[in-house]
Design a protein around this motif. Structure first.
Motif, PDB file in Angstrom:
ATOM      1  N   GLU A 194       1.021  -1.197  -0.201  1.00 28.82           N
ATOM      2  CA  GLU A 194       0.331   0.235  -0.319  1.00 28.82           C
ATOM      3  C   GLU A 194       0.721   1.460  -0.087  1.00 28.82           C
ATOM      4  O   GLU A 194       0.760   2.782  -0.827  1.00 28.82           O
ATOM      5  CB  GLU A 194      -0.919   0.079   1.166  1.00 28.82           C
ATOM      6  CG  GLU A 194      -1.580   0.956   1.285  1.00 28.82           C
ATOM      7  CD  GLU A 194      -3.012   0.976   2.239  1.00 28.82           C
ATOM      8  OE1 GLU A 194      -3.581   2.158   2.642  1.00 28.82           O
ATOM      9  OE2 GLU A 194      -3.321  -0.013   2.734  1.00 28.82           O
ATOM     10  N   MET A 195       1.929   1.254   0.424  1.00 26.48           N
ATOM     11  CA  MET A 195       2.469   2.325   1.358  1.00 26.48           C
ATOM     12  C   MET A 195       3.236   2.660  -0.548  1.00 26.48           C
ATOM     13  O   MET A 195       3.284   3.671  -1.185  1.00 26.48           O
ATOM     14  CB  MET A 195       3.843   1.848   1.917  1.00 26.48           C
ATOM     15  CG  MET A 195       4.724   3.253   1.617  1.00 26.48           C
ATOM     16  SD  MET A 195       5.690   2.715   3.542  1.00 26.48           S
ATOM     17  CE  MET A 195       6.831   1.752   2.603  1.00 26.48           C
ATOM     18  N   GLN A 196       3.867   1.209  -1.167  1.00 21.66           N
ATOM     19  CA  GLN A 196       4.213   1.888  -2.335  1.00 21.66           C
ATOM     20  C   GLN A 196       3.538   2.078  -3.631  1.00 21.66           C
ATOM     21  O   GLN A 196       3.945   2.941  -4.047  1.00 21.66           O
ATOM     22  CB  GLN A 196       4.833  -0.191  -2.578  1.00 21.66           C
ATOM     23  CG  GLN A 196       5.633   0.276  -4.010  1.00 21.66           C
ATOM     24  CD  GLN A 196       5.728  -1.160  -4.878  1.00 21.66           C
ATOM     25  OE1 GLN A 196       5.938  -2.054  -4.278  1.00 21.66           O
ATOM     26  NE2 GLN A 196       6.805  -1.141  -6.013  1.00 21.66           N
ATOM     27  N   ALA A 197       2.335   1.514  -3.747  1.00 16.37           N
ATOM     28  CA  ALA A 197       1.045   1.733  -4.539  1.00 16.37           C
ATOM     29  C   ALA A 197       0.712   3.781  -3.841  1.00 16.37           C
ATOM     30  O   ALA A 197       1.063   4.627  -5.288  1.00 16.37           O
ATOM     31  CB  ALA A 197      -0.368   0.775  -4.145  1.00 16.37           C
ATOM     32  N   ARG A 198       0.451   4.601  -2.334  1.00 17.21           N
ATOM     33  CA  ARG A 198       0.619   5.543  -3.140  1.00 17.21           C
ATOM     34  C   ARG A 198       2.072   6.445  -3.140  1.00 17.21           C
ATOM     35  O   ARG A 198       2.027   7.509  -3.438  1.00 17.21           O
ATOM     36  CB  ARG A 198       0.988   5.546  -1.339  1.00 17.21           C
ATOM     37  CG  ARG A 198      -1.032   5.128  -0.383  1.00 17.21           C
ATOM     38  CD  ARG A 198      -1.325   5.728   0.628  1.00 17.21           C
ATOM     39  NE  ARG A 198      -2.245   4.680   1.193  1.00 17.21           N
ATOM     40  CZ  ARG A 198      -3.465   5.374   0.967  1.00 17.21           C
ATOM     41  NH1 ARG A 198      -3.117   6.767   0.692  1.00 17.21           N
ATOM     42  NH2 ARG A 198      -4.643   4.611   2.106  1.00 17.21           N
ATOM     43  N   LEU A 199       3.090   6.201  -2.863  1.00 20.21           N
ATOM     44  CA  LEU A 199       3.957   6.890  -3.855  1.00 20.21           C
ATOM     45  C   LEU A 199       4.263   6.543  -4.745  1.00 20.21           C
ATOM     46  O   LEU A 199       4.537   7.682  -5.293  1.00 20.21           O
ATOM     47  CB  LEU A 199       5.367   6.020  -3.487  1.00 20.21           C
ATOM     48  CG  LEU A 199       7.050   6.418  -3.162  1.00 20.21           C
ATOM     49  CD1 LEU A 199       6.738   8.262  -2.510  1.00 20.21           C
ATOM     50  CD2 LEU A 199       7.538   5.767  -2.709  1.00 20.21           C
ATOM     51  N   GLU A 200       4.077   5.877  -5.791  1.00 19.79           N
ATOM     52  CA  GLU A 200       3.862   5.828  -7.049  1.00 19.79           C
ATOM     53  C   GLU A 200       2.689   6.780  -7.376  1.00 19.79           C
ATOM     54  O   GLU A 200       3.226   7.596  -8.548  1.00 19.79           O
ATOM     55  CB  GLU A 200       3.470   4.758  -7.694  1.00 19.79           C
ATOM     56  CG  GLU A 200       4.852   3.692  -7.425  1.00 19.79           C
ATOM     57  CD  GLU A 200       5.955   4.050  -8.149  1.00 19.79           C
ATOM     58  OE1 GLU A 200       6.180   4.657  -9.246  1.00 19.79           O
ATOM     59  OE2 GLU A 200       7.076   3.871  -7.117  1.00 19.79           O
ATOM     60  N   ILE A 201       1.463   7.024  -6.923  1.00 13.88           N
ATOM     61  CA  ILE A 201       0.937   7.796  -6.814  1.00 13.88           C
ATOM     62  C   ILE A 201       1.491   9.449  -6.764  1.00 13.88           C
ATOM     63  O   ILE A 201       0.707  10.361  -7.544  1.00 13.88           O
ATOM     64  CB  ILE A 201      -1.121   7.998  -6.160  1.00 13.88           C
ATOM     65  CG1 ILE A 201      -1.387   5.915  -6.687  1.00 13.88           C
ATOM     66  CG2 ILE A 201      -1.474   8.892  -6.659  1.00 13.88           C
ATOM     67  CD1 ILE A 201      -2.214   6.063  -5.671  1.00 13.88           C
ATOM     68  N   GLN A 202       1.858   9.490  -5.803  1.00 13.14           N
ATOM     69  CA  GLN A 202       2.409  10.837  -5.377  1.00 13.14           C
ATOM     70  C   GLN A 202       3.356  11.293  -6.211  1.00 13.14           C
ATOM     71  O   GLN A 202       3.587  12.493  -6.729  1.00 13.14           O
ATOM     72  CB  GLN A 202       2.851  10.523  -3.919  1.00 13.14           C
ATOM     73  CG  GLN A 202       1.767  10.759  -3.173  1.00 13.14           C
ATOM     74  CD  GLN A 202       0.561  12.036  -3.136  1.00 13.14           C
ATOM     75  OE1 GLN A 202       0.762  12.705  -3.718  1.00 13.14           O
ATOM     76  NE2 GLN A 202       0.124  12.080  -2.109  1.00 13.14           N
TER      77      GLN A 202
ATOM     78  N   SER B 184      -6.522  15.285 -25.036  1.00 13.53           N
ATOM     79  CA  SER B 184      -5.494  13.685 -25.902  1.00 13.53           C
ATOM     80  C   SER B 184      -4.040  14.279 -25.660  1.00 13.53           C
ATOM     81  O   SER B 184      -3.904  13.027 -25.696  1.00 13.53           O
ATOM     82  CB  SER B 184      -5.850  14.173 -27.385  1.00 13.53           C
ATOM     83  OG  SER B 184      -5.914  15.010 -27.958  1.00 13.53           O
ATOM     84  N   ARG B 185      -3.562  14.840 -24.570  1.00 13.97           N
ATOM     85  CA  ARG B 185      -2.799  15.387 -24.609  1.00 13.97           C
ATOM     86  C   ARG B 185      -1.838  15.610 -23.027  1.00 13.97           C
ATOM     87  O   ARG B 185      -2.908  16.256 -22.365  1.00 13.97           O
ATOM     88  CB  ARG B 185      -1.900  15.918 -25.492  1.00 13.97           C
ATOM     89  CG  ARG B 185      -0.112  15.988 -25.238  1.00 13.97           C
ATOM     90  CD  ARG B 185       0.505  16.803 -26.515  1.00 13.97           C
ATOM     91  NE  ARG B 185       1.495  16.741 -26.267  1.00 13.97           N
ATOM     92  CZ  ARG B 185       2.520  17.666 -25.546  1.00 13.97           C
ATOM     93  NH1 ARG B 185       1.608  18.698 -24.103  1.00 13.97           N
ATOM     94  NH2 ARG B 185       3.908  17.517 -25.579  1.00 13.97           N
ATOM     95  N   LEU B 186      -1.095  14.620 -22.192  1.00 11.37           N
ATOM     96  CA  LEU B 186      -0.911  15.103 -21.177  1.00 11.37           C
ATOM     97  C   LEU B 186       0.827  15.409 -21.459  1.00 11.37           C
ATOM     98  O   LEU B 186       1.686  14.902 -22.515  1.00 11.37           O
ATOM     99  CB  LEU B 186      -0.735  13.985 -20.184  1.00 11.37           C
ATOM    100  CG  LEU B 186      -1.978  13.543 -19.931  1.00 11.37           C
ATOM    101  CD1 LEU B 186      -2.217  12.653 -18.853  1.00 11.37           C
ATOM    102  CD2 LEU B 186      -2.731  14.215 -19.139  1.00 11.37           C
ATOM    103  N   PRO B 187       0.955  16.789 -20.651  1.00  8.79           N
ATOM    104  CA  PRO B 187       0.126  16.743 -19.631  1.00  8.79           C
ATOM    105  C   PRO B 187      -0.723  18.177 -19.717  1.00  8.79           C
ATOM    106  O   PRO B 187      -0.661  18.243 -21.168  1.00  8.79           O
ATOM    107  CB  PRO B 187       1.574  17.498 -18.483  1.00  8.79           C
ATOM    108  CG  PRO B 187       2.411  17.993 -19.467  1.00  8.79           C
ATOM    109  CD  PRO B 187       2.231  16.934 -20.634  1.00  8.79           C
TER     110      PRO B 187
ATOM    111  N   GLY C 143       3.086  23.129 -15.510  1.00  8.30           N
ATOM    112  CA  GLY C 143       3.520  23.819 -14.265  1.00  8.30           C
ATOM    113  C   GLY C 143       2.905  24.575 -13.442  1.00  8.30           C
ATOM    114  O   GLY C 143       2.446  25.446 -12.336  1.00  8.30           O
ATOM    115  N   LYS C 144       1.998  22.976 -12.894  1.00  7.31           N
ATOM    116  CA  LYS C 144       1.045  22.915 -12.036  1.00  7.31           C
ATOM    117  C   LYS C 144       1.912  22.115 -11.186  1.00  7.31           C
ATOM    118  O   LYS C 144       1.496  20.318 -11.638  1.00  7.31           O
ATOM    119  CB  LYS C 144       0.087  23.135 -11.887  1.00  7.31           C
ATOM    120  CG  LYS C 144      -1.221  23.067 -10.113  1.00  7.31           C
ATOM    121  CD  LYS C 144      -2.771  23.490 -10.866  1.00  7.31           C
ATOM    122  CE  LYS C 144      -3.581  23.629  -9.512  1.00  7.31           C
ATOM    123  NZ  LYS C 144      -4.534  24.277  -9.659  1.00  7.31           N
ATOM    124  N   LEU C 145       2.065  21.798  -9.415  1.00  5.24           N
ATOM    125  CA  LEU C 145       1.828  20.959  -8.478  1.00  5.24           C
ATOM    126  C   LEU C 145       0.678  20.405  -8.236  1.00  5.24           C
ATOM    127  O   LEU C 145      -0.050  21.425  -7.601  1.00  5.24           O
ATOM    128  CB  LEU C 145       3.113  20.820  -7.666  1.00  5.24           C
ATOM    129  CG  LEU C 145       4.695  20.985  -7.991  1.00  5.24           C
ATOM    130  CD1 LEU C 145       5.106  21.720  -6.594  1.00  5.24           C
ATOM    131  CD2 LEU C 145       4.993  20.455  -8.618  1.00  5.24           C
TER     132      LEU C 145
END
Length: 679
Positions: A604-612, A668-671, A621-623
């Protein structure tokens, strides 16, 4: 230096931290233009006792070769891309050396006959592949719905890892090199070719690898070759470390990959035909172009099937710097496109995204055998029920009858479906800027995305050997693995052979005849190796049962596509402020099918870290941040599977689609940029 060195060894010290007696420092002089011819390179006055090393100082061949692709160590003629190395500055002080490299005078004869924008060049196809099954263009003319979109995930990970570096020392007879090399066999071949030193007199110490990408493999060899040439000329140890800017431009510069889906869909949401065209700009050169094309082809359809399908992949060469591709995460481009396309189909057909996905699952694909895809989709959508906000409930209740009437193709009573249709109806058909006002509700959207992790192709065998010594020690012969993988390996051995985990050892010694003829980070798949280790332990246990005390075992795998990790279904909910137009993430919910969970808090910690890690990359230009992240695991007796890079595939796709719902138009594009929000 030791009198006798092993040809291959491993170090826990990063190459940037290597310190050798009398060591000098080096910095690369690079071309400031993307094309032209190098006429001369010189240092400005007042640079002291620094040395300038160029192609004229290379004892052997001025190139590093990999899979038939050559890259000049120092450019001597036509410049292939902006930033191409033309020389090396070597001196006593690292800061002064870098300053001198920036101020070096590089005289270039410009070619005005090719007056094109930086990076533009007549397309040269480095690799291409295509696969077709019953495909015909006529299917699009007959279909009630045709959805044609091009998708691009151009997110750039934050550069926080150790930069590329190499150190070398030549004592007059033997060359010793320290580098984060991922292909020992090829590095020694390249070093021997460019220095003229026999292969058996070259010792390589592998330092920790911080970046496992196609560019990192090549750039490591180029840096090692430069350091070796400089050490031979100066007679002293030399270390070359990339600056953070160089790391971002030449090691972590992601390839631009676009995926176009043209999909024919029936009235009930069944995919009749899918024409998928993938194009990747790999930069000036890419030794792994064919491998990249094959992996993109393998995951192009995501987890979905089509009655008829055509997939074509083209890898292009350009005047851009060599682009980076993280092989083990390359499927994220396929899944981003496939999931965004499914969301778009849901919007066009009026069928629930959840129902649409379950109706088109590729259940017969052997790659996905044993993965409970439909169950995970149900789990993540049902998980929203306890978390519905009061205003969401009121919106869905008011629009419930209208929803069933306007979207008869596939509506169920799950919270996800109610919210998706309510949000979609609220935003569709309106002028976004006309509704920008403090007096109107904020724009909201929700979306679903799914992916499997670890789609790859084991083109070459992965081999693992073990041996149980008569003193009770169990030795695994392998390249070093991460601490997490090693912990799992020792548990496996202990569970099967009833051996204390402290008696399990790793032997990283790879003899001359056992070096991989393929990059280790591409052939050393940890998921496959975990399975092979179990086979070795089982064979050892059988040998022990017959009275053999000193037992050895070996296993290999290769030649087939594989999925070696988890499945995930993810829902992202976003809100766009009606006054400021700022985007906020309200909730992220993810359900994993990871087989048997050995350490749930750690997973769970790994999953949360990857999401963050993903959140700062989603908007330019935005966090972004999210305070409500919900993780759930679908436990089973199946083999434990890693989360790996699966978050890279599901969170961006769900976010882009959710913003599309809130915005009322396709993203259609990120970011995502502010212009995308304003339209």
């Amino acid at each position: 230096m030791p009198k006798k060195e092993r040809e291959l060894s491993f170090s826990g010290t990063f190459a940037t931290d290597i310190a050798l007696p009398g060591m000098m420092f080096a910095s690369v002089v690079r071309s400031a233009v993307p094309s032209g011819k190098i006429k001369s390179v010189s240092l400005p006055g007042g640079t002291g006792k620094m040395e300038l090393i160029s192609a004229a100082d290379v004892p052997g061949r001025n190139a590093v070769s990999m899979l038939g692709t050559d890259a000049e160590i120092f450019c001597t003629g036509d410049i292939r891309y902006k930033g191409e190395p033309v020389a090396l500055v070597v001196g006593e002080d690292e800061r002064e050396v870098r300053d001198a490299a920036r101020k070096a005078d590089v005289v270039v004869e410009l070619d005005f006959s090719r007056k094109k924008a930086d990076g533009e060049r007549t397309a040269i196809i480095a690799a291409r592949t295509e696969k077709s099954a019953g495909f015909s263009q006529d299917d699009f003319g007959k279909a009630p719905f045709v959805v044609d979109e091009t998708w691009e995930n151009a997110m750039r990970p934050l550069s926080m890892k150790e930069t590329n570096a190499a150190a070398a020392y030549f004592d007059g007879d033997r060359l010793s090199v320290y580098a984060p090399n991922q292909w020992i066999h090829n590095m020694r071949e390249s070093l021997s070719a460019c220095t003229g030193i026999p292969r058996h007199k070259i010792s390589v110490t592998r330092t920790p690898i911080s970046k496992k990408s196609s560019s990192a493999i090549f750039q490591s060899e180029i840096a090692a070759a430069m350091a070796a040439i400089a050490s031979i000329k100066t007679g002293r140890p030399v270390k070359l470390s990339y600056t953070r800017s160089e790391q971002e431009s030449f090691v972590e510069n992601p390839a631009r990959i676009t995926v176009r889906h043209k999909t024919a869909v029936s009235e009930d949401g069944r995919i009749i035909a899918d024409d998928i065209r993938i194009t990747a700009d790999a930069g000036a050169y890419c030794p792994f172009a064919e491998e990249i094309a094959e992996r993109l082809l393998l995951g192009a359809s995501g987890i979905y099937k089509a009655e008829k399908r055509r997939v074509s992949v083209k890898i292009l060469s350009s005047k851009n710097p060599p682009r980076s591709v993280k092989m083990k995460a390359i499927a994220m481009h396929d899944f981003f496109a496939a999931e965004c396309q499914m969301q778009r189909i849901a919007e066009v057909t009026g069928i629930s995204p959840k129902t649409l996905r379950k109706a088109n699952l590729d259940a017969e694909n052997a790659l996905f055998g044993g993965i409970r895809i439909a169950d995970a989709i149900d789990a993540v959508t049902q998980s929203l029920d306890p978390f519905i906000r009061r205003q969401d409930l009121s919106a869905t209740k008011n629009d419930d009858c209208r929803t069933r009437k306007e979207f008869p193709g596939g509506f169920d009573s799950s919270a996800f479906d109610r919210k998706f249709f309510a949000y979609r109806m609220r935003e569709s058909g309106t002028n976004f800027l006309d509704t920008v006002s403090p007096s109107v509700p904020n724009k909201v959207g929700t979306a679903l995305a799914c992916a499997v992790e670890g789609i790859g192709y084991a083109k070459r065998p992965t081999v693992l050997r073990t041996e149980l010594h008569d003193d009770g020690k169990f030795v695994i012969e392998s390249f070093p693995v991460s601490d997490a993988d090693w912990g799992a390996w020792t548990r496996t051995v202990s569970d099967i052979l009833k051996i204390d985990r402290t008696l399990v050892f790793l032997d990283p010694k790879i003899d001359e005849g056992k070096e991989n003829n393929w990059p280790d980070t591409l052939s050393e798949n940890t998921g496959i190796k975990a399975r092979l280790l179990k086979e070795c332990c089982a064979e050892t246990r059988e040998n022990l049962a017959t009275g053999i005390r000193c037992a050895s075992a070996g296993a290999d795998a290769g030649g087939k596509p594989f999925v070696d990790a988890a499945f995930a279904a993810c829902i992202v909910e976003v809100e766009i402020d009606a006054c400021t137009l700022s985007v906020g993430i309200q909730r992220i919910s993810v359900a994993f099918d990871c087989g048997r969970i050995q350490n749930k808090p750690l997973m769970e910690m790994q999953a949360r870290l990857e999401i963050q890690k993903q959140l700062p990359q989603l908007m330019e230009g935005k966090l972004l941040s999210c305070n409500d992240i919900r993780i759930q695991f679908m436990e089973s007796d199946g083999e434990p599977k890693q989360i790996g890079n699966i978050i890279d595939s599901v969170v961006p796709a769900a976010f882009a689609s959710a913003v599309s719902v809130a915005r009322g138009r396709t993203i259609s594009r990120l970011p995502i940029t502010e212009r995308d929000i304003l339209g």
